[in-house]
Design a protein around this motif. Structure first.
Motif, mmCIF file in Angstrom:
data_model
loop_
_atom_site.group_PDB
_atom_site.id
_atom_site.type_symbol
_atom_site.label_atom_id
_atom_site.label_comp_id
_atom_site.label_asym_id
_atom_site.label_seq_id
_atom_site.Cartn_x
_atom_site.Cartn_y
_atom_site.Cartn_z
ATOM 1 N N GLN A 35 -42.080 -43.342 93.733
ATOM 2 C CA GLN A 35 -42.783 -45.194 93.346
ATOM 3 C C GLN A 35 -42.316 -46.278 94.483
ATOM 4 O OE1 GLN A 35 -43.833 -46.341 91.182
ATOM 5 N NE2 GLN A 35 -43.469 -44.480 88.964
ATOM 6 N N VAL A 38 -37.894 -45.539 95.553
ATOM 7 C CA VAL A 38 -38.198 -44.834 95.067
ATOM 8 C C VAL A 38 -38.455 -43.124 95.590
ATOM 9 C CG1 VAL A 38 -37.800 -42.792 92.412
ATOM 10 C CG2 VAL A 38 -38.046 -45.714 92.336
ATOM 11 N N LEU A 71 -29.914 -34.776 90.310
ATOM 12 C CA LEU A 71 -30.424 -33.352 88.896
ATOM 13 C C LEU A 71 -30.194 -31.834 89.026
ATOM 14 C CD1 LEU A 71 -34.170 -35.616 88.588
ATOM 15 C CD2 LEU A 71 -32.468 -35.765 87.561
ATOM 16 N N ARG A 78 -35.410 -31.875 84.152
ATOM 17 C CA ARG A 78 -35.400 -32.961 84.011
ATOM 18 C C ARG A 78 -36.188 -34.006 84.366
ATOM 19 N NH1 ARG A 78 -30.327 -33.142 82.506
ATOM 20 N NH2 ARG A 78 -28.874 -31.700 83.141
ATOM 21 N N VAL A 79 -37.627 -33.373 84.865
ATOM 22 C CA VAL A 79 -37.775 -34.241 85.079
ATOM 23 C C VAL A 79 -39.630 -34.648 84.098
ATOM 24 C CG1 VAL A 79 -39.589 -35.208 87.256
ATOM 25 C CG2 VAL A 79 -38.048 -34.116 87.817
ATOM 26 N N GLU A 80 -40.296 -35.746 84.412
ATOM 27 C CA GLU A 80 -41.566 -35.802 83.779
ATOM 28 C C GLU A 80 -42.779 -37.107 83.871
ATOM 29 O OE1 GLU A 80 -40.758 -36.721 79.102
ATOM 30 O OE2 GLU A 80 -43.732 -36.542 78.829
ATOM 31 N N HIS A 81 -43.466 -36.504 83.740
ATOM 32 C CA HIS A 81 -44.394 -37.541 84.624
ATOM 33 C C HIS A 81 -45.699 -37.246 83.715
ATOM 34 C CE1 HIS A 81 -46.665 -39.136 88.138
ATOM 35 N NE2 HIS A 81 -48.094 -39.145 87.309
ATOM 36 N N ILE A 82 -46.114 -39.063 83.296
ATOM 37 C CA ILE A 82 -47.137 -39.336 82.673
ATOM 38 C C ILE A 82 -47.939 -39.804 83.552
ATOM 39 C CG2 ILE A 82 -48.094 -40.362 80.400
ATOM 40 C CD1 ILE A 82 -45.716 -39.666 79.124
ATOM 41 N N GLY A 83 -48.991 -39.600 83.219
ATOM 42 C CA GLY A 83 -50.572 -40.945 83.994
ATOM 43 C C GLY A 83 -50.588 -40.154 85.474
ATOM 44 N N ALA A 84 -51.478 -41.045 86.703
ATOM 45 C CA ALA A 84 -51.876 -40.812 87.794
ATOM 46 C C ALA A 84 -50.783 -40.516 88.572
ATOM 47 C CB ALA A 84 -52.495 -41.986 87.820
ATOM 48 N N ILE B 4 -33.728 -41.664 83.352
ATOM 49 C CA ILE B 4 -33.946 -43.489 84.256
ATOM 50 C C ILE B 4 -35.683 -43.098 84.212
ATOM 51 C CG2 ILE B 4 -33.895 -43.585 86.637
ATOM 52 C CD1 ILE B 4 -31.183 -42.907 85.150
ATOM 53 N N SER B 6 -39.318 -44.697 85.367
ATOM 54 C CA SER B 6 -39.398 -45.196 86.418
ATOM 55 C C SER B 6 -40.731 -45.285 86.605
ATOM 56 C CB SER B 6 -39.199 -44.147 87.899
ATOM 57 O OG SER B 6 -40.155 -44.568 88.717
ATOM 58 N N TYR B 7 -41.931 -47.040 86.828
ATOM 59 C CA TYR B 7 -43.008 -46.399 86.190
ATOM 60 C C TYR B 7 -43.896 -47.322 87.514
ATOM 61 C CZ TYR B 7 -41.669 -51.753 84.598
ATOM 62 O OH TYR B 7 -40.453 -53.154 85.099
ATOM 63 N N ASP B 8 -45.179 -47.147 87.626
ATOM 64 C CA ASP B 8 -46.018 -47.723 88.537
ATOM 65 C C ASP B 8 -47.204 -48.218 88.072
ATOM 66 O OD1 ASP B 8 -46.779 -48.346 90.494
ATOM 67 O OD2 ASP B 8 -46.769 -46.495 91.727
ATOM 68 N N VAL B 38 -37.393 -49.665 87.759
ATOM 69 C CA VAL B 38 -36.279 -48.340 87.595
ATOM 70 C C VAL B 38 -35.496 -49.177 86.438
ATOM 71 C CG1 VAL B 38 -35.087 -46.765 87.857
ATOM 72 C CG2 VAL B 38 -36.682 -47.438 89.933
ATOM 73 N N LYS B 52 -40.760 -44.641 74.600
ATOM 74 C CA LYS B 52 -41.700 -43.452 75.373
ATOM 75 C C LYS B 52 -42.642 -43.823 74.514
ATOM 76 C CE LYS B 52 -42.067 -39.073 76.134
ATOM 77 N NZ LYS B 52 -41.581 -37.341 76.277
ATOM 78 N N SER B 65 -48.868 -44.709 86.335
ATOM 79 C CA SER B 65 -47.540 -43.219 86.046
ATOM 80 C C SER B 65 -46.329 -43.852 85.370
ATOM 81 C CB SER B 65 -47.383 -43.039 86.612
ATOM 82 O OG SER B 65 -46.705 -43.468 88.302
ATOM 83 N N LEU B 66 -46.004 -43.098 84.707
ATOM 84 C CA LEU B 66 -44.185 -43.484 83.888
ATOM 85 C C LEU B 66 -43.749 -41.750 84.340
ATOM 86 C CD1 LEU B 66 -44.893 -44.017 80.371
ATOM 87 C CD2 LEU B 66 -44.173 -45.342 81.985
ATOM 88 N N ARG B 67 -42.443 -42.049 85.041
ATOM 89 C CA ARG B 67 -41.852 -41.057 85.879
ATOM 90 C C ARG B 67 -40.476 -40.972 85.010
ATOM 91 N NH1 ARG B 67 -44.034 -37.819 89.403
ATOM 92 N NH2 ARG B 67 -42.383 -35.656 90.859
ATOM 93 N N PHE B 68 -39.886 -39.881 83.989
ATOM 94 C CA PHE B 68 -39.077 -39.913 83.291
ATOM 95 C C PHE B 68 -37.619 -38.979 84.019
ATOM 96 C CE2 PHE B 68 -40.103 -42.923 80.236
ATOM 97 C CZ PHE B 68 -40.979 -42.305 79.805
ATOM 98 N N TYR B 69 -36.494 -39.335 84.007
ATOM 99 C CA TYR B 69 -35.524 -38.143 84.823
ATOM 100 C C TYR B 69 -34.810 -38.055 83.508
ATOM 101 C CZ TYR B 69 -37.737 -39.325 89.145
ATOM 102 O OH TYR B 69 -39.081 -39.517 89.621
ATOM 103 N N TYR B 70 -34.279 -37.123 82.836
ATOM 104 C CA TYR B 70 -33.638 -37.027 82.436
ATOM 105 C C TYR B 70 -31.935 -36.342 82.873
ATOM 106 C CZ TYR B 70 -37.516 -37.013 79.324
ATOM 107 O OH TYR B 70 -38.670 -37.471 78.417
#
Lengths: 96, 96
Positions: A35, A38, A71, A78-84, B4, B6-8, B38, B52, B65-70
């Motif tokens: 980001q 980020v 992490l 622990r990381v999930e990405h959705i979209g472009a 966490i 984070s988005y774009d 963030v 979500k 885009s969305l990013r999730f950090y668990y």
């Protein structure tokens, strides 16, 4: 190990724009930007400590902030990405 | 558990500015903003899934885009803050 680095540099304060550029440059040399401010840093501990020390040296702790999310080694779950713009897989094949 | 977010969001694409506002609003209702895009969401799993789903509904997966950090439940040892604007402790005392 994977560390998420997020920063907030006050460009309103004197020298802020220069610090912002330096922080981004230091991160870009060692981590993957996901980001605007980020980065994902997949480094061994000593390399990470060097990057962290450099970032702490650059920022003005009164106006800027750094946030590190550790992490660990098993970070993929622990990381999930959705979209472009999926972003590269630091441990994936290097496409030349 | 702490996630966490984070988005774009591409404000260049049509409706982008509106989507950006909606994503930020949805996050602000459930999470703590720590950087421009963030957020730290300290929620139980079902509340997180609702947030979500809402975010996935709002974004355009082709451009945003969305990013999730668990970070899990024992997240405090995984977060380090250096500098200004410490940000609140979601489990700390509420100062009225």
């Amino acid at each position: 190990m994977m560390v998420i680095i997020s920063y907030d540099v006050s460009t309103a304060s004197t020298g802020g724009t220069k610090r912002l550029r330096q922080v981004a440059k230091a991160c870009e040399a060692h981590a993957q930007r996901v980001q605007n401010s980020v980065f994902e840093a997949d480094l061994d501990y000593s390399a990470f400590l060097k990057l962290k020390a450099e970032l702490v040296r650059i920022i003005d702790e009164k106006t800027d902030s750094l946030r590190f999310y550790y992490l660990g080694n098993h970070w993929k779950r622990r990381v999930e990405h959705i979209g472009a713009k999926k972003g590269y897989d630091p441990e994936g094949p290097i496409i030349i």
